[in-house]
Design an enzyme around this catalytic site. Sequence first.
Site, mmCIF file in Angstrom:
data_model
loop_
_atom_site.group_PDB
_atom_site.id
_atom_site.type_symbol
_atom_site.label_atom_id
_atom_site.label_comp_id
_atom_site.label_asym_id
_atom_site.label_seq_id
_atom_site.Cartn_x
_atom_site.Cartn_y
_atom_site.Cartn_z
ATOM 1 N N ASP A 186 -1.397 -0.641 6.092
ATOM 2 C CA ASP A 186 -1.628 0.000 7.382
ATOM 3 C C ASP A 186 -3.090 -0.015 7.783
ATOM 4 O O ASP A 186 -3.422 0.422 8.884
ATOM 5 C CB ASP A 186 -1.129 1.447 7.356
ATOM 6 C CG ASP A 186 -2.006 2.342 6.480
ATOM 7 O OD1 ASP A 186 -2.259 1.961 5.320
ATOM 8 O OD2 ASP A 186 -2.442 3.404 6.950
ATOM 9 N N ASP A 189 0.853 -1.173 0.000
ATOM 10 C CA ASP A 189 0.000 0.000 0.000
ATOM 11 C C ASP A 189 0.898 1.235 0.000
ATOM 12 O O ASP A 189 2.095 1.149 0.343
ATOM 13 C CB ASP A 189 -0.910 -0.022 1.225
ATOM 14 C CG ASP A 189 -1.900 1.119 1.228
ATOM 15 O OD1 ASP A 189 -2.515 1.369 0.175
ATOM 16 O OD2 ASP A 189 -2.050 1.779 2.274
ATOM 17 N N ASP A 225 -0.196 5.185 0.820
ATOM 18 C CA ASP A 225 -0.449 6.127 1.909
ATOM 19 C C ASP A 225 -0.399 5.410 3.245
ATOM 20 O O ASP A 225 -1.123 4.436 3.477
ATOM 21 C CB ASP A 225 -1.818 6.794 1.737
ATOM 22 C CG ASP A 225 -1.788 7.914 0.703
ATOM 23 O OD1 ASP A 225 -0.835 8.708 0.749
ATOM 24 O OD2 ASP A 225 -2.699 7.984 -0.134
#
Length: 349
Positions: free
Chosen positions: A225, A26, A28
Amino acid sequence: MNQPVRTRPEPSRRPLNEAYDTALLDLDGVVYAGGEAIDHAVESLVAARDDGMRLAYVTNNALRTPAAVAEHLTRLGMPAGADDVITSAQAVARLISEQLPQGARVLVIGGEGLRVALRERGLTPVDSADDDPAAVAQGYGGPDLPWARLMEAGYAVARGVPWFASNLDLTIPSGRGIAPGNGAAVEVVRIATGKSPQAAGKPLPPMHRETILRTGARRPLVVGDRLDTDIEGAYAGGVDSLLVLTGVTTPAQLLAAEPGHRPSYVDRDLRGLLTPQPEVEPDGVADGAAGGFRCGGWTARVENGALVLDGGGDQPLDGLRALCAAAWAEAGDGVSGADAGKALARLGL
């Protein structure tokens, strides 16, 4: 195929970049935040790549083209090509192309990334509900997306035109905080029309399929995250995952994770790719139910519905791993991250 219910973090005797052939990263909250590289991200990813691990950058953000994302990554010090980037725009474009003939018109509510992805699949982007579209494709269009674009989507969807969404993320991180994401804009059209779109992005299967098709990964590791996109997507795809604590998920939220949101591994940041993951073992009782769990110098158990942490050491993450095992094993009895305040305070996480 879904994974078995995870009751504790997994061990890995080998560094993760050696145990897996491809990292599905991922962006961001994992690689960068507010457009700037997260601490330790660049050197960790460069080291993993130099040791032979393929790096693939997987994002639900459909606004930018893969080439634009790759340019951003290269500028930060992580050389990447457009082929290393997989977006939800690509996943939804494939989904649409499988249901419509070549050349079909698609009303685009979004940015250049979505337009480029549709053209790559032989579809024709159009801008108005009056252009006789065969489908509507909606993706994040940036902070300046005009309200008139949502109206165009509403006109077409209300007439029965098939509706597709790149992803359903209600929020996105920004340099000023949490902002409405594509899912929030999708809700506007849904409320106006009473209909729901076919969606492609994480954690749904079309995004996982797109990623595997484009990378050829045989033993991928999802790195993210967010529990409800990255980790849930890995669970749905039957692959392992690493949660890093550099983004939106807090330790308390991790402890309260439902079965489909439990990562295989947890680490502070992307340096976790370069190290083995320690074993979490039952402590005192064979099944771990009464004696709790041990990791490194820490032991964790449940007492009267609350998580208790004992021991110590110079690796707070080992304490969190032990707490995860205790919380997840007892989740049916209502243990949650809210019951772990004192234990987490000891770890400074």
